[in-house]
Scaffold this motif. Structure first.
Motif, short mmCIF file in Angstrom:
data_model
loop_
_atom_site.label_atom_id
_atom_site.label_comp_id
_atom_site.label_asym_id
_atom_site.label_seq_id
_atom_site.Cartn_x
_atom_site.Cartn_y
_atom_site.Cartn_z
N ASN A 138 0.79 -1.29 0.12
CA ASN A 138 -0.04 -0.02 -0.02
C ASN A 138 0.93 1.40 0.15
OD1 ASN A 138 -2.41 -1.57 0.10
ND2 ASN A 138 -1.87 -1.97 2.31
N LEU A 139 1.86 1.34 -0.75
CA LEU A 139 2.75 2.66 -0.96
C LEU A 139 1.75 3.51 -1.75
CD1 LEU A 139 6.15 0.74 -1.83
CD2 LEU A 139 5.45 1.89 0.36
N PRO A 140 2.14 4.75 -1.43
CA PRO A 140 1.50 5.76 -2.30
C PRO A 140 1.58 5.70 -3.88
CG PRO A 140 3.28 6.78 -0.85
CD PRO A 140 2.86 5.51 -0.45
N ALA A 141 0.64 6.20 -4.51
CA ALA A 141 0.97 6.20 -6.03
C ALA A 141 2.08 7.01 -6.36
CB ALA A 141 -0.34 6.49 -6.67
N SER A 142 2.32 7.97 -5.82
CA SER A 142 3.42 8.90 -5.95
C SER A 142 4.67 7.99 -6.04
CB SER A 142 3.58 10.15 -5.28
OG SER A 142 3.56 9.86 -4.00
N VAL A 198 9.46 -11.11 -1.90
CA VAL A 198 9.14 -12.57 -1.59
C VAL A 198 7.83 -12.96 -2.01
CG1 VAL A 198 8.94 -14.42 0.18
CG2 VAL A 198 10.85 -12.52 0.36
N HIS A 199 7.64 -13.76 -2.86
CA HIS A 199 6.32 -14.19 -3.47
C HIS A 199 5.68 -12.70 -4.07
CE1 HIS A 199 7.18 -18.05 -1.81
NE2 HIS A 199 7.10 -17.68 -0.51
N GLY A 200 6.41 -12.01 -4.68
CA GLY A 200 5.68 -10.69 -5.37
C GLY A 200 5.46 -9.68 -4.36
N LYS A 201 5.72 -9.77 -2.91
CA LYS A 201 5.57 -8.78 -2.11
C LYS A 201 6.94 -8.38 -1.46
CE LYS A 201 1.39 -11.22 -0.53
NZ LYS A 201 0.64 -11.53 0.86
N LEU A 202 6.96 -6.70 -1.53
CA LEU A 202 8.06 -6.02 -1.24
C LEU A 202 8.26 -6.29 0.11
CD1 LEU A 202 7.99 -2.56 -3.53
CD2 LEU A 202 10.05 -4.33 -3.28
N TYR A 203 9.53 -6.34 0.63
CA TYR A 203 10.02 -6.22 2.02
C TYR A 203 11.22 -5.57 2.42
CZ TYR A 203 6.60 -10.19 3.29
OH TYR A 203 5.77 -10.93 3.25
N ALA A 204 11.43 -4.73 1.27
CA ALA A 204 12.65 -3.71 1.59
C ALA A 204 12.63 -2.75 0.43
CB ALA A 204 13.97 -4.39 1.68
N ASP A 220 8.58 -1.64 17.28
CA ASP A 220 7.33 -1.04 17.75
C ASP A 220 6.85 0.45 17.35
OD1 ASP A 220 9.45 0.46 18.95
OD2 ASP A 220 8.63 -0.26 21.05
N SER A 221 7.56 0.64 16.19
CA SER A 221 7.28 2.01 15.63
C SER A 221 7.15 1.92 14.15
CB SER A 221 8.56 3.13 16.06
OG SER A 221 8.61 3.28 17.31
N LYS A 222 6.41 1.01 13.60
CA LYS A 222 6.42 0.58 12.16
C LYS A 222 5.78 1.77 11.38
CE LYS A 222 6.02 -4.58 12.66
NZ LYS A 222 6.02 -4.67 14.17
N ASP A 223 4.75 2.21 11.84
CA ASP A 223 4.23 3.27 11.23
C ASP A 223 5.02 4.44 10.69
OD1 ASP A 223 1.82 1.99 11.06
OD2 ASP A 223 0.68 3.12 12.46
N ALA A 224 5.81 4.88 11.82
CA ALA A 224 6.89 6.04 11.64
C ALA A 224 8.13 5.56 10.65
CB ALA A 224 7.37 6.44 12.98
N ALA A 225 8.44 4.40 11.08
CA ALA A 225 9.52 3.76 10.29
C ALA A 225 9.14 3.70 8.75
CB ALA A 225 9.80 2.30 10.73
N ARG A 226 7.70 3.25 8.59
CA ARG A 226 7.46 3.19 7.04
C ARG A 226 7.27 4.70 6.54
NH1 ARG A 226 3.64 0.13 3.80
NH2 ARG A 226 3.34 -1.42 5.65
#
Length: 437
Positions: free
Chosen positions: A104-108, A124-130, A310-316
């Motif tokens: 769910n990365l932004p379109a931009s 991995v299996h078509g899904k980005l992990y980095a 424990d800060s996944k949203d900020a890290a994203r």
């Protein structure tokens, strides 16, 4: 003098205190390469636009970083919210559920703009992990002025034998001019990145189709004897201690006639503010020998979020910003267009202004196009990866092999002994992991 606080001032002070208390700290583990140091320098721009996020930096030498991150994630340590990892770790750690999926990365952000080989390597299996901060292959840097003076001509893709002849001609240690600089520092991502591509070019492979190591075979023997002879006779003193950063410093100070290393160095060797030879650098593909398969590596330093954060949203928020087109624009504004992180976005290489300004760009692009981790060697292999083998055991095996080859380079043991020990170490680990009996 007594200070008088008005209600407005009190409200402002309380708001500032609350904001500071509420700020989420994102701890970032990264490598001390030039592009990452630029990222750290520019991070105040991120913090200004994200006042609720505070960035805490842990910047380490490459080998140390890898050890710290691997230990932390394997033990659920939770020390880091963002990890700088590569194509090797992302696939293995993502498969084990150790990393957070970056969906769910932004379109931009324009995921489709990322080089397919880099995007696939971080999925991995078509899904980005980095998300890729920069991508690289390897290539040959050389001093055009020294070649012209000596009457030499560098081909588009030299052979290693040609490189030895060039190095022999240009080696003038009494003038602190060394024929060639190459990685010698032990490490699976340091000397073994270079040595493996050299071995590939000589027709070697890490394992045969049944996962048996081949270090005592004729291809590895010839490759490592060539490497130790070349660097031992025509390299700088103490070559076994030199990794990417050390060789970059040597090249920029005018002490290396040639250097084979990561394409990402292009913006640094042509930067007048840090390179004494910035106007005299030529670029060629990484050397081949009996084959050009696997002669140039494929790597990406990328930003990932461990599942333990424990800060996944900020890290994203941070990793999306640091790998975005907008970040590339900020780098261009602050450091110039040639400093844009290379090797990740197709749009960079469709930009005429960049291609015209960056003398290294065409060779970087061609190197990336040729790098094929799914067909990395002259003979068939059961693994993917050019300068690495995409199995969990590789990091341990290659670290030990790297120490042995560095020992041979420094003269602590004969090449034959180093390769015999490498064979023994590899066989033991592969038996322990049940690849072979």
């Amino acid at each position: 003098m007594k200070t008088c606080f008005t209600p407005a001032l009190m409200a402002s002070a309380i708001a500032l205190s609350t904001a500071a208390t509420a700020a989420t700290t994102v701890t970032i583990g990264t490598v001390n390469n030039g592009d990452m140091i630029r990222m750290q320098e520019l991070s105040n721009e991120f913090e200004q636009s994200h006042p609720d996020i505070k960035l805490d930096w842990v910047v380490l030498e490459e080998n140390v970083l890898r050890q710290r991150l691997t230990t932390d994630i394997a033990t659920n340590g939770g020390q880091f919210d963002v990890m700088t990892i590569g194509l090797y770790e992302t696939g293995l750690w993502g498969e084990r559920g150790w990393l957070t999926e970056l969906d769910n990365l932004p379109a931009s952000y324009d995921v489709d703009d990322i080089f397919p080989s880099v995007r696939d390597g971080l999925s991995v299996h078509g899904k980005l992990y980095a998300l890729p901060f920069y991508g690289e292959s390897s290539m040959t840097y050389y001093r055009k002025d020294l070649f012209e003076k000596a009457g030499l001509s560098m081909p588009e893709q030299p052979t290693w034998e040609q490189m030895r002849e060039f190095a022999k001609t240009l080696h003038k240690p009494d003038q602190e001019q060394y024929g060639i600089c190459l990685r010698g520092k032990a490490g699976w991502g340091e000397n073994m990145a270079l040595v493996t591509t050299l071995a590939n070019a000589f027709g070697a492979r890490w394992f045969d189709e049944s996962w048996h190591p081949e270090f005592t075979g004729p291809e590895w023997t010839k490759a490592v004897e060539f490497y130790t002879d070349l660097l031992g006779n025509y390299g700088p003193p103490g070559a076994s201690s030199n990794g990417f950063n050390e060789n970059l410093a040597l090249f920029n100070s005018g002490k290396c006639a040639m250097w084979v290393d990561a394409t990402v160095a292009g913006s640094f060797v042509t930067d007048e503010s840090q390179s004494k030879v910035s106007n005299d650098v030529g670029f060629a593909l990484a050397p081949k020998e009996v084959t050009e398969k696997g002669a140039g590596w494929l790597w990406s330093w990328a930003l990932a979020i461990p599942a333990t954060s424990d800060s996944k949203d900020a890290a994203r928020e941070f990793v999306t910003w640091a790998t975005s087109k907008e970040y590339a624009g900020l780098v261009e504004q602050k450091f110039g267009i040639t400093a844009i992180p290379p090797g990740t976005r197709l749009s960079t290489y469709r930009n005429d202004a960049y291609m015209n300004a960056a003398a290294f760009a065409k060779t970087t692009l061609e190197s990336l196009k040729r790098a094929n981790p799914n067909d990395p060697t002259l003979k068939p292999v059961p693994y993917s990866g050019i300068q690495l083998v995409s199995i969990p055991e590789f990091q341990s095996i290659a670290t030990q092999v790297g120490k042995l080859i560095s020992g041979a380079l420094s003269g602590n043991m004969p090449v034959a002994q180093a390769l015999k020990s490498a064979q023994s170490v590899s066989e033991r680990e592969m038996k322990r992991a049940h690849y072979i009996k």
